[in-house]
Design an enzyme around this catalytic site. Structure first.
Site, PDB file in Angstrom:
ATOM      1  N   GLU A  19      -2.855  -3.144  -1.733  1.00 14.53           N
ATOM      2  CA  GLU A  19      -2.472  -3.261  -3.136  1.00 14.53           C
ATOM      3  C   GLU A  19      -3.720  -3.662  -3.918  1.00 14.53           C
ATOM      4  O   GLU A  19      -4.813  -3.618  -3.368  1.00 14.53           O
ATOM      5  CB  GLU A  19      -1.331  -4.290  -3.288  1.00 14.53           C
ATOM      6  CG  GLU A  19      -0.091  -3.886  -2.474  1.00 14.53           C
ATOM      7  CD  GLU A  19       1.090  -4.825  -2.640  1.00 14.53           C
ATOM      8  OE1 GLU A  19       1.274  -5.362  -3.735  1.00 14.53           O
ATOM      9  OE2 GLU A  19       1.824  -5.013  -1.654  1.00 14.53           O
TER      10      GLU A  19
ATOM     11  N   ARG B 163      12.916   0.291   1.339  1.00 18.32           N
ATOM     12  CA  ARG B 163      11.945  -0.576   1.991  1.00 18.32           C
ATOM     13  C   ARG B 163      12.473  -2.006   1.943  1.00 18.32           C
ATOM     14  O   ARG B 163      13.485  -2.278   1.327  1.00 18.32           O
ATOM     15  CB  ARG B 163      10.571  -0.454   1.352  1.00 18.32           C
ATOM     16  CG  ARG B 163      10.603  -0.617  -0.118  1.00 18.32           C
ATOM     17  CD  ARG B 163       9.270  -0.443  -0.843  1.00 18.32           C
ATOM     18  NE  ARG B 163       8.291   0.347  -0.137  1.00 18.32           N
ATOM     19  CZ  ARG B 163       7.573   1.299  -0.693  1.00 18.32           C
ATOM     20  NH1 ARG B 163       7.772   1.592  -1.945  1.00 18.32           N
ATOM     21  NH2 ARG B 163       6.665   1.923  -0.016  1.00 18.32           N
TER      22      ARG B 163
ATOM     23  N   LYS C 280      -4.378   0.567  -8.027  1.00 17.92           N
ATOM     24  CA  LYS C 280      -4.754   0.881  -6.642  1.00 17.92           C
ATOM     25  C   LYS C 280      -5.608   2.125  -6.574  1.00 17.92           C
ATOM     26  O   LYS C 280      -5.945   2.586  -5.481  1.00 17.92           O
ATOM     27  CB  LYS C 280      -3.485   1.067  -5.804  1.00 17.92           C
ATOM     28  CG  LYS C 280      -2.469  -0.057  -5.956  1.00 17.92           C
ATOM     29  CD  LYS C 280      -1.133   0.306  -5.340  1.00 17.92           C
ATOM     30  CE  LYS C 280      -0.044  -0.637  -5.797  1.00 17.92           C
ATOM     31  NZ  LYS C 280       1.293  -0.204  -5.341  1.00 17.92           N
TER      32      LYS C 280
END
Length: 324
Positions: free
Chosen positions: A3, A310, A61
């Site tokens: 990240e 997730r 990112k």
DNA sequence: CATATCCCCTGCGGGC
DNA sequence: TGCCCGCAGGGGATAT
């Protein structure tokens, strides 16, 4: 993925190592690494060969290396860059000129680690090899191949700092022009981000993961920021008071800044800087990956929920889900 | 248009 | 020991 803090750690390493060194070649060892390059491997090589990088830049990112002009006397042409997205498992590793950079002699790792490391893990996943004229190399390594490299034109973005003083429009890669500024960018307009968050009709965790709204936040730091703000990720953005959204963004900025100072979060050898070293922030995580362990604020066991396909980690007591 | 879902991959650890 | 399943830090490409 890496990240924001992990990508920034890589960017700082690139500044130390690869600027102003002419490139001899770009070798593409896996076609998926250049799948976004229209002309494929040959085009990447042609765009880089003989050129050098003048700067390493990051937004969220997304990371790119600006190219120096090929010929100072050439007519004005748009600026170009090598865009790198690390995806879930990408790394950039420096191979010093002293070493031939063969797959079996990685000098990117401390000697002890080299001996212990199986030949398979890192070196088996070199996807692109940039070779400098001086003999050094820069490897794009990516086990899961979600990352990519690509040569791109740079374009001026129309967003600018609040107040707009001394504002030259920043150059960003054309394919990343939709990516918003991140929370470590001094020019980010936080009140504007809060407004766009409130205009959204979705859940707060989805919103802060949306790189077009505010960039750089991924699954780890989203959970950490929500834990610090004592908010559950399924809270509706339009129902959260603006003050709480401001606090949430400030927590996200702070946690990423602290993680950066610690060299990033490394659960394994996958998340490393350009010298192959991992960071130490994992021990500072309060929510992410701590299912079943006591909340550091109230002692309640941290829970894991499925969200957006997730894992999401939160404290059931401090972060109660909104009732519907 | 904004938002949500589905995939792209490889490798690892746990359960059977 | 080995197989199968779920899981992993992301986002681009489609659906609705």
């Amino acid at each position: 993925m890496p990240e924001l803090p992990e990508v920034e750690t890589v960017r700082a390493g690139l500044v130390r190592h690869v600027l102003h060194r002419p490139l001899a070649a770009a070798d593409v060892l896996h076609p998926r690494a250049v799948r976004h390059q229209a002309g494929g491997a040959s085009e990447l090589h042609a765009d880089l060969q003989g050129r050098a990088f003048r700067a390493a830049v990051r937004r969220g990112k997304f990371l790119w290396l600006e190219l120096e002009e090929a010929d100072r006397d050439a007519p004005v042409s748009p600026d170009h860059a090598l865009l790198v997205h690390l995806g879930m498992s990408g790394q950039l590793l420096i191979q010093p000129p002293a070493s031939p950079g063969t797959p079996h002699a990685s000098t990117a790792l401390p000697a002890a680690e080299q001996l212990a490391r199986p030949v398979t893990s890192t070196t088996a996943h070199v996807r692109v090899r940039l070779r400098f004229v001086d003999g050094g190399q820069l490897w794009f390594v990516d086990q899961r191949t979600f990352g990519y490299v690509r040569s791109v034109p740079l374009v001026a973005t129309d967003d600018h700092a609040p107040g707009g003083q001394g504002s030259e429009l920043p150059l960003v890669p054309l394919p990343a022009a939709h990516i918003a500024r991140d929370l470590l960018d001094p020019a980010i307009d936080v009140p504007a981000v809060i407004q766009s968050l409130r205009a959204r009709r979705t859940e707060i965790k989805r919103a802060i993961l949306d790189q077009a709204l505010v960039s750089g936040i991924g699954n780890i730091y989203a959970d950490e920021a929500l834990w610090r703000a004592e908010l559950h990720g399924t809270e509706r953005t339009d129902l959260v008071p603006a003050g709480q959204l401001a606090a949430l963004l400030e927590h996200a900025r702070a946690v990423m800044s602290e993680a950066l100072a610690a060299g990033g979060t490394s659960f394994d050898a996958m998340y490393v800087d350009v010298d192959g070293a991992g960071g130490y922030f994992e021990r500072s995580l309060d929510a992410y990956g701590r299912a079943g362990q006591p909340c550091r604020r109230c002692g309640t066991a941290i829970r894991r929920e499925q969200f957006m396909n997730r894992g999401s980690f939160s404290c059931p007591a401090c972060q109660p889900p909104p009732h519907c």
